[in-house]
Enzyme design. Sequence first.
Site, PDB file in Angstrom:
ATOM      1  N   ARG A 105       0.834  -1.190   0.000  1.00 35.29           N
ATOM      2  CA  ARG A 105       0.000   0.000   0.000  1.00 35.29           C
ATOM      3  C   ARG A 105       0.877   1.251   0.000  1.00 35.29           C
ATOM      4  O   ARG A 105       1.955   1.257   0.623  1.00 35.29           O
ATOM      5  CB  ARG A 105      -0.846  -0.033   1.271  1.00 35.29           C
ATOM      6  N   THR A 383     -10.138   0.418  -8.900  1.00 31.35           N
ATOM      7  CA  THR A 383      -9.101  -0.488  -8.500  1.00 31.35           C
ATOM      8  C   THR A 383      -9.180  -1.660  -9.458  1.00 31.35           C
ATOM      9  O   THR A 383     -10.101  -1.729 -10.257  1.00 31.35           O
ATOM     10  CB  THR A 383      -9.447  -0.891  -7.037  1.00 31.35           C
TER      11      THR A 383
HETATM   12  N1  GLY Z   1      -8.663   3.139  -2.884  1.00 30.65           N
HETATM   13  C1  GLY Z   1      -9.675   2.215  -2.567  1.00 30.65           C
HETATM   14  C2  GLY Z   1      -9.272   1.291  -1.488  1.00 30.65           C
HETATM   15  O1  GLY Z   1      -8.102   1.110  -1.238  1.00 30.65           O
HETATM   16  O2  GLY Z   1     -10.122   0.739  -0.835  1.00 30.65           O
END
Ligand code: GLY
Length: 571
Positions: A105, A383
């Site tokens: 992340r 996503t």
């Molecule tokens: N950007 C969407 C998520 O990470 O949930």
Amino acid sequence: MKRYLSIILVTLISQFSYSNELPIIEYKSIHHPVISKTGMVVSQRQIASEVGATILRNGGNAVDAAVATGLALAVVLPRAGNIGGGGFMVVYMKDLNKTIAIDYREKAPSAAHRDLFLDENGNYDKRKAQFSLLSAGVPGTVAGLHHALINYGTMSWKEVIAPAVKLAEEGFAVPHDLANILASENYKRRLTSNEAGAQSFYKENNENYAAGEMLAQRDLAWSLKQLRDFGPKAFYEGEIAKKIVKEMERNGGLISMEDLKQYKPVEREPVEGTFRDFKIVSMPPASSGGIHLIQMLNMLEEFPIKELGFGSSDTIHLMAEVMKRAYADRSKHLGDMDFYDVPFSLMDKKYAKELNKSISLQKVSPSKDILPGDPYPYESPDTTHYSVMDKFGNVVSNTYTLNFSYGSGIVIPGTGMLMNNEMDDFSSKPGVPNGYGLLGSEANSIQGNKRPLSSMTPTIIFRNDQPYLVLGSPGGSRIITTVLQVSLNVMEHEMNVAQAVNSPRIHHQWLPEVLMIEDGFSPDTVQLLEDKGYKIYPSRTMGSVQAIVKEGDYFYGAADPRRPNSGAVAP
Ligand code: GLY
């Protein structure tokens, strides 16, 4: 007589070869997965799935294929495939009999602070949080994919990046959905507001690409070749890093050379739960996905969902009730576990029982009456996801993102790379929802080097200790509920994987207090839900699940038809 004998012989031979080559399919459903005996790659772009399947065909394992697919998606699916974003990968390695969660992340730049996105009046500034360089977290994709490859793959970085370089350099035929979205007013305005974006995705004078025309991305090819030749160092310390920081300094971003240099992906213990005979293994924080998937399954396990049936108003009502409770908890208890003590007891069966006490089959619980629970006493729009299984028994479930489609829309000059706007996944101000309408609290406040809370839910489900179902989805706040429903469709409603993926979905996230419903449920059901008191919001399609089931010797792949040009490809 001779004729009969030959018919019998032909029948016997065909049955023999049939049972040897293909599983017996019971035609109970109109939905058909892709079937193979040698592995499967399912992603949101057929052309990227083919890249992964070719790697498997050439003897690579699931991790080799997953890394190659991820790098290819960065070229052919610019809305979400990326090198400028981040994500999560859940890997099962057969030899180790172990599942590993790789957290790559994005992290907040070290200079980020709690009030970053508040204006002089203390109000949330949407432009800053979503469409400026301040919205960019330090990207993790390159480090994460490289980490997976060198620890669990078998091929070289050069081999797995080669197809992406080729696609960027030589181009690929623009599919209809990409041509349409790039031509649409909103996205065109956003992407052409910076020169590098215009150069990457439009012709001279911002002219659109028509479907079928070849889109080559010269600058992205340069970046990928830097990565091919110098590895992740090019991104975190070398030429790409210099270009990122130069643009940050020119245009008010915060990412520094030191931030890039310090970025490291983290291996974490995956979260685990059970649903009847199945074992669920998914992503821990900084994603909320795994915890809430398990929490909701725990709650639903107490109800006879199979008997109530797929798509019945009772089943939908129960799913909405558990979703509301999980999302209320999410708003308070979830954040980056390196900064905040996340209560993993949210996944306790006892806590689920406690929450279920307030659920009635007859009555809708108003969201205002549902407060984030207290799990502590029980100490005990974008996503993309892709799934890979190989013939050696290894599995990869990978979800990664730029946050919104095309992230902030800002391309770093000279790199062809779109920057994420993941910083908006933090809770910028208590009580003010983010881009997905999600609320948050202290647990997810902005701090330097912290990871913003995610909903991404890459998941592997085991049956009899063997990987059985691998899946995940995009969809912002709807990711977790999408994964929940497809998992239930397979585990509880016993649908084949294609039917499970294709079937219509619902979503409730506590606040706003609406039940989102895809097209495809019976009007009678919808009426019953309205009569019960639900405010129904007919939704566009939700999520895009790329899933594989392994049963016996066979792999069954299903690419979600909700997004065009997705593909399940066998090696
Ligand atoms: N950007 C969407 C998520 O990470 O949930």
